[in-house]
Design an enzyme around this catalytic site. Structure first.
Site, PDB file in Angstrom:
ATOM      1  N   SER A  90       2.387   6.087  -0.660  1.00 57.64           N
ATOM      2  CA  SER A  90       2.880   5.405   0.536  1.00 57.64           C
ATOM      3  C   SER A  90       4.029   4.463   0.198  1.00 57.64           C
ATOM      4  O   SER A  90       4.254   4.127  -0.967  1.00 57.64           O
ATOM      5  CB  SER A  90       1.747   4.595   1.193  1.00 57.64           C
ATOM      6  OG  SER A  90       0.750   5.422   1.729  1.00 57.64           O
ATOM      7  N   SER A 129       3.174   8.420   8.861  1.00 58.79           N
ATOM      8  CA  SER A 129       2.171   7.366   8.735  1.00 58.79           C
ATOM      9  C   SER A 129       2.208   6.733   7.345  1.00 58.79           C
ATOM     10  O   SER A 129       1.893   5.544   7.187  1.00 58.79           O
ATOM     11  CB  SER A 129       0.767   7.925   9.005  1.00 58.79           C
ATOM     12  OG  SER A 129       0.387   8.861   8.013  1.00 58.79           O
ATOM     13  N   SER A 171       5.211   4.043   7.381  1.00 59.45           N
ATOM     14  CA  SER A 171       5.333   3.132   8.520  1.00 59.45           C
ATOM     15  C   SER A 171       4.320   2.008   8.346  1.00 59.45           C
ATOM     16  O   SER A 171       3.424   1.814   9.153  1.00 59.45           O
ATOM     17  CB  SER A 171       5.088   3.894   9.834  1.00 59.45           C
ATOM     18  OG  SER A 171       5.358   3.088  10.954  1.00 59.45           O
ATOM     19  N   LYS A 172       4.504   1.249   7.260  1.00 55.50           N
ATOM     20  CA  LYS A 172       3.492   0.287   6.830  1.00 55.50           C
ATOM     21  C   LYS A 172       4.110  -1.071   6.497  1.00 55.50           C
ATOM     22  O   LYS A 172       5.253  -1.145   6.042  1.00 55.50           O
ATOM     23  CB  LYS A 172       2.756   0.821   5.600  1.00 55.50           C
ATOM     24  CG  LYS A 172       2.021   2.149   5.821  1.00 55.50           C
ATOM     25  CD  LYS A 172       1.461   2.699   4.518  1.00 55.50           C
ATOM     26  CE  LYS A 172       0.769   4.039   4.720  1.00 55.50           C
ATOM     27  NZ  LYS A 172      -0.585   3.906   5.261  1.00 55.50           N
ATOM     28  N   CYS A 221      -4.920  -0.124   3.467  1.00 61.03           N
ATOM     29  CA  CYS A 221      -4.186   0.991   2.884  1.00 61.03           C
ATOM     30  C   CYS A 221      -4.464   0.983   1.386  1.00 61.03           C
ATOM     31  O   CYS A 221      -4.010   0.092   0.667  1.00 61.03           O
ATOM     32  CB  CYS A 221      -2.683   0.882   3.131  1.00 61.03           C
ATOM     33  SG  CYS A 221      -1.734   2.173   2.268  1.00 61.03           S
ATOM     34  N   ASN A 265      -3.467   3.123  -0.898  1.00 56.85           N
ATOM     35  CA  ASN A 265      -2.299   3.440  -1.711  1.00 56.85           C
ATOM     36  C   ASN A 265      -1.444   2.201  -1.977  1.00 56.85           C
ATOM     37  O   ASN A 265      -1.078   1.915  -3.119  1.00 56.85           O
ATOM     38  CB  ASN A 265      -1.460   4.533  -1.038  1.00 56.85           C
ATOM     39  CG  ASN A 265      -1.941   5.926  -1.370  1.00 56.85           C
ATOM     40  OD1 ASN A 265      -1.910   6.348  -2.512  1.00 56.85           O
ATOM     41  ND2 ASN A 265      -2.411   6.646  -0.362  1.00 56.85           N
ATOM     42  N   SER A 267      -4.015  11.289   9.238  1.00 54.93           N
ATOM     43  CA  SER A 267      -3.748   9.861   9.381  1.00 54.93           C
ATOM     44  C   SER A 267      -2.750   9.658  10.514  1.00 54.93           C
ATOM     45  O   SER A 267      -1.709  10.324  10.554  1.00 54.93           O
ATOM     46  CB  SER A 267      -3.172   9.289   8.081  1.00 54.93           C
ATOM     47  OG  SER A 267      -2.883   7.908   8.216  1.00 54.93           O
ATOM     48  N   MET A 274      -4.868   9.548   1.601  1.00 54.34           N
ATOM     49  CA  MET A 274      -4.892   8.102   1.735  1.00 54.34           C
ATOM     50  C   MET A 274      -5.837   7.536   0.678  1.00 54.34           C
ATOM     51  O   MET A 274      -6.899   8.113   0.420  1.00 54.34           O
ATOM     52  CB  MET A 274      -5.369   7.701   3.127  1.00 54.34           C
ATOM     53  CG  MET A 274      -4.571   8.326   4.266  1.00 54.34           C
ATOM     54  SD  MET A 274      -5.025  10.045   4.633  1.00 54.34           S
ATOM     55  CE  MET A 274      -6.508   9.791   5.570  1.00 54.34           C
ATOM     56  N   GLY A 275      -5.446   6.411   0.075  1.00 49.02           N
ATOM     57  CA  GLY A 275      -6.275   5.838  -0.986  1.00 49.02           C
ATOM     58  C   GLY A 275      -7.656   5.441  -0.507  1.00 49.02           C
ATOM     59  O   GLY A 275      -8.659   5.655  -1.195  1.00 49.02           O
TER      60      GLY A 275
END
Length: 401
Positions: free
Chosen positions: A19, A66, A69-70, A104, A106, A314, A323-324
């Site tokens: 990510s 996704s 977009s963090k 999150c 990752n 996600s 995803m982690g």
């Protein structure tokens, strides 16, 4: 007509695992955005470039997926025996919405590095050479995470030869440990069952079109709330890639409706309509036994190299890797005999699994125990990598929040 000029805010653009996100120190945010609320959400939406009806986030830092977009906000920890408080915001792409309901995993790999480089970790805890153990308080879910960050000559070592499927270039390995990822005060399996039967109302067009009236599901709250179903039960083989799912609007609608019904069953929402405002959690995933397949990069994955296959969605799309936090759920569920994840991996007792995902493979470890009728897991762990991509200031119009 006069317009308010842009302002600039110190920020760092980082990759963590598979990510990317924009990282901020809490104290660097404008005063109105230093507290949770509408101003903070509006600021982060503008930073990322959402909502964007074109779905591209061209006018912001987001990457239109996704995974990219963090946002992350970090501060010195207010918790005893912790170094840094970590708050994660998943920014919707086409909606004016920031989801704060989960973590999150990752980007967690980048939290320790950022915290060290930005003075959030006491210097006495950073060796001149070796591994810095950063104690992270995950403020979204009130959990402890430990990041083992390599240090060379007093600085974070980002380069290395650790390869992570889903990331093009090698980097330094960061071991991430999720401590007690299942809430000790709540059931790891919210329904009380390791496997449930989800009834799918045929009055719902998405279910009627599939011709499926019910489906087995393992619904677990570890790492992140996740709903696992068998690939074959819903018409898939288990080795699908992104285009196989994301180019099929009917498939995406089916998975979203399945996720909504699972969320109600887990007690996360009261009605399926509430799922629209809770896009980040729960996750929906499908599992299968190992098979040979070719990853999205063209890498051949042999069935003998993996214990099972997992595909997860996600924010409404099939994830390009994993995803982690969902990997934590996979590792934990695999350790529980009889879960769909465990059965896909052979049904034997396990403390770690290697699973296949669209970009390749990932190993995750967890140990689960059954005490007084309740399943608990002490720790789940995996290796990721992280590095700074850009640092300086991000600019937004001064009247955007």
């Amino acid at each position: 007509m006069s317009h308010i000029p842009q302002i600039k805010i110190p920020a760092t653009y980082m990759r963590g695992g598979t990510s990317k996100g924009v990282f901020f120190k809490l104290t660097d945010l404008p005063e109105t955005a230093q507290i949770a609320g509408a101003a903070r959400d509006a600021l982060l939406l503008r930073v990322i470039g959402s909502p964007d009806p074109y779905g591209k986030q061209t006018d912001g830092m987001g990457g239109a997926t996704s995974s990219t977009s963090k946002t992350v906000i970090l501060s010195k920890s207010t918790q005893a025996d912790h170094d840094v408080d970590y708050l994660f915001g998943q920014v919707a792409i086409d909606k004016p919405f920031v989801d704060w309901s989960g973590n999150c995993g990752n980007l967690t790999a980048a939290v320790g590095s950022f915290a060290i480089s930005n003075g959030l970790v006491d210097t006495s805890r950073i060796p001149q050479n070796g591994i810095a153990v950063v104690r992270i308080w995950q403020a979204n879910i009130n959990k402890t995470i430990i990041a083992h960050v390599p240090i060379v000559n007093g600085e974070v070592q980002e380069t290395g030869d650790f390869e992570l499927d889903g990331v093009t270039f090698p980097a330094a390995e960061v071991l991430v440990e999720f401590m007690a990822p299942a809430d000790a005060n709540a059931a790891m399996f919210p329904t009380g069952n390791v496997v449930d039967e989800l009834i799918l109302p045929q009055s719902t067009p998405e279910f009627k079109a599939k011709g499926i009236s019910s489906v087995k599901a393992t619904m677990i709250n570890a790492g992140i709330p996740t709903i696992f179903v068998n690939a074959t039960d819903i018409g898939y083989q288990g080795h699908e890639l992104q285009d196989d799912i994301n180019n099929d609007e009917n498939a995406l609608a089916f998975f979203e409706m399945l996720r909504a019904h699972g969320a109600v069953k887990m007690g996360l929402i009261e009605h399926i309509d509430e799922a629209r405002a809770r896009q980040h959690t729960p996750k929906i995933a499908f599992v299968s036994v190992p098979s040979d397949y070719t990853s999205s990069s063209g890498k051949a994955i042999a069935r003998t190299d993996i214990d099972l296959q997992v595909r997860a969605l996600s924010m409404g799309k099939l994830h390009h890797a994993m995803m982690g936090t969902a990997a934590v759920a996979i590792g934990t569920a695999a350790a529980v005999k009889g879960s769909l994840v465990n059965l896909a991996a052979g049904g034997t007792s396990r403390t770690q699994v290697i699973f296949g995902h669209p970009s390749g493979t990932l190993k995750v470890g967890a140990e689960a125990t059954l005490t007084d009728g309740n399943w608990q897991v002490n720790k789940a762990s995996m290796s990721r990598s992280a590095r700074v991509l850009m640092e300086g200031w991000v600019r937004v119009p001064g009247d955007s929040f």
